[in-house]
Design an enzyme around this catalytic site. Sequence first.
Site: not given
Length: 420
Positions: A375, A347, A278-281, A317, A241
């Site tokens: 993401y 569209c 648990e890092p992602g970003r 995003r 996070g």
Amino acid sequence: MTRSAFDYVDGVLHAEGVSAASLAEQFGTPLYVYSRAALTEAWNAYASACAGRRATVHVAVKANSNLAVLNVFARLGAGFDIVSGGELARVLAAGGKAENTVFSGVGKHADEMRQALAAGVKCFNVESIPELDRLNAVAAEMGKKAPVSLRVNPDVDAKTHPYISTGLKSNKFGVAFEDARATYRAAAAMTHLDVVGIDCHIGSQITEVAPYLDAVDKVLELVDQIEQDGVKIRHIDVGGGLGITYDDETPPEIGDFVRTVLDRIEACGHGHREVYFEPGRSLVGNAGVLLTRVEFLKPGAEKNFAIVDAAMTDLARPAMYEAYHAIEAVVKRDVPAHVYDVVGPVCESGDWLGRERLLAVEPGDLLAIRSAGAYGFVMSSNYNTRPRAAEVMVDGTQAYVVRAREEVKQLFAGETILPA
Ligand SMILES: *Cc1c(COP(=O)(O)O)cnc(C)c1O
């Protein structure tokens, strides 16, 4: 990051040693471009802050699950955090190890549990009693004991966007704080489960350390209670996070963040336990850009639009969270600058990538949408029957296609019409 892996050289954006303009020329647009150096630098920031401490880093696969990206981390010795059987298959295909993988997620299917137990994952992060029951039954059927941790909901406000805040009582995630102790007793009584840890994950794009410390304090309080009940907790998983800079956010440096959390756990007398991150970003977000070409400029009475060949189908995003991504011309040109909304061809009025951006561009010019490594591609779709973008990884002066651009015929290859 000391010097961005994506920087201008003589007025042209480069990814490490390769011109972004030449990448777009060679591989077409829209195009995701990742930097191996940036991935490595972010990993090293975590790894060096964990060195000599009882701490392990698990890359959150959902942020960017490209095999080449996962493989860069696997070669650096990373563990992984997965949320599906599909992600487990990717980790294994990318050279990651099941025994270094934790399985998160609120709705695991029995087949996914079987797959993960057979592979030998390190821990199942479980979120409810029915899920404990299901895992216990699956493990019994396989004659195994499943290692489990319970995801507890510490009910802290991560002060982030409501869609990416996960640690509040009103969220679907985790076991409520008040129910955690009883849920641990229930888990400990299940014969095919082996309780090994506790976990939490309070949200994403968190730019302050205070919510983590609040969560850690609450989790440690629980650990003491759970151990009084005779259940041993070997590891504490503080989730992911940590935020990144998209615009003017000032999140803590990765190393400072890790040390602050570990110091707090030690100061509270829990330094003997293993700590998982648990890092992602924060590992992948600023290691990627999305290149897109301006199709048309459409001046209007109220707004000017720059219509580009990337869309919400490539980068969801902005449409999903009204997220901000910096957008810059790939080649700095001496043409008049105007304020544009940067929009895609899909569209939907929600199909925008940036609003009110000052850009000096002409039709045919390239734009770089920054901070698109997390993401980004993973949330892309085929809406409007749009093939998904290609992905490229740059390593020094070399560029490698790490996912080929989709072709239209692939998009309906699995479809059939009714018999005559
Ligand atoms: C999404 C997620 C992460 C990673 O979050 P980031 O904000 O990308 O660091 C980690 N753990 C769990 C359980 C998650 O759901």
